[in-house]
Write a protein that holds these residues in place. Structure first.
Motif, short mmCIF file in Angstrom:
data_model
loop_
_atom_site.label_atom_id
_atom_site.label_comp_id
_atom_site.label_asym_id
_atom_site.label_seq_id
_atom_site.Cartn_x
_atom_site.Cartn_y
_atom_site.Cartn_z
N MET A 1 75.53 40.15 76.63
CA MET A 1 75.72 41.52 75.66
C MET A 1 74.11 41.94 74.74
N ASN A 2 74.13 41.78 73.07
CA ASN A 2 72.94 42.19 72.78
C ASN A 2 71.99 40.83 73.31
N ALA A 3 71.11 41.21 73.04
CA ALA A 3 69.93 39.73 72.77
C ALA A 3 69.59 39.29 71.45
N ASN A 4 69.71 40.67 70.22
CA ASN A 4 69.21 40.52 69.70
C ASN A 4 70.09 38.95 68.13
N PHE A 5 71.71 38.91 68.86
CA PHE A 5 72.82 37.75 68.02
C PHE A 5 73.52 37.79 68.63
N HIS A 6 74.79 36.75 68.42
CA HIS A 6 75.49 36.36 68.97
C HIS A 6 76.50 36.89 68.22
N LEU A 7 77.84 37.16 69.26
CA LEU A 7 79.36 37.21 68.20
C LEU A 7 80.44 37.27 69.05
N LEU A 8 81.08 36.63 68.78
CA LEU A 8 82.48 36.52 70.09
C LEU A 8 82.80 36.72 69.51
N PRO A 9 84.26 37.50 70.21
CA PRO A 9 85.75 38.33 69.48
C PRO A 9 86.20 37.89 68.62
N GLU A 10 86.48 36.54 68.81
CA GLU A 10 86.88 35.82 67.40
C GLU A 10 86.99 35.01 66.48
N ALA A 11 85.76 35.93 66.00
CA ALA A 11 84.66 35.99 65.02
C ALA A 11 84.43 37.62 64.17
N VAL A 12 86.11 38.08 64.74
CA VAL A 12 85.90 39.33 64.02
C VAL A 12 87.21 39.31 63.00
N ALA A 13 86.94 39.39 62.28
CA ALA A 13 88.46 38.78 61.02
C ALA A 13 88.82 39.95 59.75
N THR A 14 90.08 39.95 59.83
CA THR A 14 90.35 40.49 58.21
C THR A 14 90.17 39.25 57.32
N ALA A 15 90.44 39.28 55.66
CA ALA A 15 90.46 38.30 54.73
C ALA A 15 90.35 39.70 53.61
N GLY A 16 91.75 38.31 52.83
CA GLY A 16 91.70 39.12 51.74
C GLY A 16 90.98 38.58 50.30
#
Length: 153
Positions: A1-16
């Motif tokens: 993936m991108n060389a600038n940063f690490h992002l996993l699918p489970e690190a994307v969330a919604t919050a209240g």
């Protein structure tokens, strides 16, 4: 993936979350649950940075960030808030997209490159709108990774 940063699918969330401190707590909690880092240490780092000035980027986006020995490369979480929260952003707009960024303690330029990559992503009007309107976290993740892959090509 991108060389600038690490992002996993489970690190994307919604919050209240309904306050800036609540948002920072959610960001730290997500970092801890997804990447196995110490939630309290991450929250302390985010709060220390926020005390220097708001990380409200503008246009409804915040990029709270900190440094930590717990990561070996810039690592990201993304929260889309159920409703916008006042983040004391320079443009006065409340925030509903929050990119949390943790970088290694000695990652000077690498940290700045990761911040720049996130800011480029959200400055793009079409991308900003797509992120705001994505139906779920999988769509958010796909938008980001597809755009970053295009930028890297």
């Amino acid at each position: 993936m991108n060389a600038n940063f690490h992002l996993l699918p489970e690190a994307v969330a919604t919050a209240g979350a309904d306050s800036k401190s609540g948002v920072l707590s959610e960001v730290a909690r997500l970092f801890a649950s997804v990447y196995g880092v110490d939630e309290t240490a991450i929250l302390d780092g985010l709060e220390e940075r926020e005390a220097l000035g708001s990380t409200g980027f503008g246009r409804g986006v915040a990029i709270p960030h900190a440094r930590s020995a717990a990561v070996s490369r810039p690592t990201v979480v993304l929260l889309r808030l159920d409703h916008a929260v006042d983040f004391a952003a320079a443009d006065g707009m409340p925030v509903d997209l929050v990119f949390g960024l943790i970088s290694p303690e000695n990652a000077g330029a690498t940290h700045l490159h990761a911040l720049a990559a996130i800011s480029r992503l959200v400055r793009d009007d079409a991308m900003h709108e797509a992120l705001s309107e994505a139906p779920d976290t999988q769509a958010l993740y796909a938008l980001i990774t597809n755009q970053l892959d295009r930028d890297a090509a």
